[in-house]
Design a protein around this motif. Structure first.
Motif, PDB file in Angstrom:
ATOM      1  N   CYS A  26       0.817  -1.222   0.000  1.00  0.00           N
ATOM      2  CA  CYS A  26       0.000   0.000   0.000  1.00  0.00           C
ATOM      3  C   CYS A  26       0.846   1.265   0.000  1.00  0.00           C
ATOM      4  CB  CYS A  26      -0.939  -0.004   1.197  1.00  0.00           C
ATOM      5  SG  CYS A  26      -2.134  -1.338   1.172  1.00  0.00           S
ATOM      6  N   CYS A  27       1.219   1.689   1.148  1.00  0.00           N
ATOM      7  CA  CYS A  27       1.900   2.967   1.295  1.00  0.00           C
ATOM      8  C   CYS A  27       3.165   2.761   2.117  1.00  0.00           C
ATOM      9  CB  CYS A  27       0.978   3.967   1.984  1.00  0.00           C
ATOM     10  SG  CYS A  27       1.693   5.597   2.127  1.00  0.00           S
ATOM     11  N   LEU A  30       3.893   5.426   5.331  1.00  0.00           N
ATOM     12  CA  LEU A  30       3.017   5.205   6.481  1.00  0.00           C
ATOM     13  C   LEU A  30       3.185   3.797   7.040  1.00  0.00           C
ATOM     14  CD1 LEU A  30      -0.162   7.050   5.210  1.00  0.00           C
ATOM     15  CD2 LEU A  30       1.592   7.893   6.765  1.00  0.00           C
ATOM     16  N   VAL A  66      -4.286   3.927   8.376  1.00  0.00           N
ATOM     17  CA  VAL A  66      -4.163   5.171   7.593  1.00  0.00           C
ATOM     18  C   VAL A  66      -3.446   4.883   6.278  1.00  0.00           C
ATOM     19  CG1 VAL A  66      -3.050   7.443   7.533  1.00  0.00           C
ATOM     20  CG2 VAL A  66      -4.309   6.736   9.553  1.00  0.00           C
ATOM     21  N   GLY A  67      -2.397   4.081   6.317  1.00  0.00           N
ATOM     22  CA  GLY A  67      -1.691   3.706   5.098  1.00  0.00           C
ATOM     23  C   GLY A  67      -2.569   2.912   4.150  1.00  0.00           C
ATOM     24  N   SER A  70      -5.240   5.309   2.675  1.00  0.00           N
ATOM     25  CA  SER A  70      -4.693   6.244   1.677  1.00  0.00           C
ATOM     26  C   SER A  70      -4.433   5.525   0.351  1.00  0.00           C
ATOM     27  CB  SER A  70      -3.419   6.905   2.189  1.00  0.00           C
ATOM     28  OG  SER A  70      -2.388   5.962   2.347  1.00  0.00           O
ATOM     29  N   ALA A  73      -7.804   5.010  -1.265  1.00  0.00           N
ATOM     30  CA  ALA A  73      -8.307   6.262  -1.830  1.00  0.00           C
ATOM     31  C   ALA A  73      -7.597   6.597  -3.136  1.00  0.00           C
ATOM     32  CB  ALA A  73      -8.134   7.397  -0.817  1.00  0.00           C
ATOM     33  N   ILE A  74      -6.308   6.358  -3.205  1.00  0.00           N
ATOM     34  CA  ILE A  74      -5.554   6.634  -4.437  1.00  0.00           C
ATOM     35  C   ILE A  74      -6.044   5.740  -5.572  1.00  0.00           C
ATOM     36  CG2 ILE A  74      -3.269   6.408  -5.500  1.00  0.00           C
ATOM     37  CD1 ILE A  74      -2.131   7.434  -2.816  1.00  0.00           C
TER      38      ILE A  74
END
Length: 97
Positions: A26-27, A30, A66-67, A70, A73-74
């Motif tokens: 994912c991210c 984060l 949160v990661g 996000s 959402a992207i």
């Protein structure tokens, strides 16, 4: 009266696997923050800082979610923008079919 603080039965979850998966898929930034907090859980627990271990566990879970959110959402935004691009291209006859 001497009150002793008793050690809870087991340490709080460290969410390390979740943090690593968020970092890989994912991210990354984060996810790394989540890994740092996840690594602190057992260290603080073994040092006797039970409140600190619980706080680190909550932070690891928070940053992993949160990661994940996000990245989700992207992906949704990219899908919407791609759909708008296709619709705009079709309306302008930009595609030769």
């Amino acid at each position: 009266m001497n009150e002793q603080i008793s050690k809870p039965q087991s340490p709080p979850p460290n969410y390390l696997v979740f943090a690593i998966l968020v970092t890989i898929f994912c991210c990354q930034i984060l996810g790394i923050v989540s890994i740092v907090f996840a690594a602190q859980v057992n260290t603080k627990w073994n040092a006797g800082d039970y409140e600190g271990a619980l706080n680190a566990s909550k932070n690891a879970k928070l940053w992993a979610w949160v990661g994940f959110a996000s990245a989700f959402a992207i992906v949704i935004i990219a899908f919407i923008l791609s759909a708008f691009g296709i619709i705009a291209g079709l309306s302008l006859d930009a595609f030769d079919f």
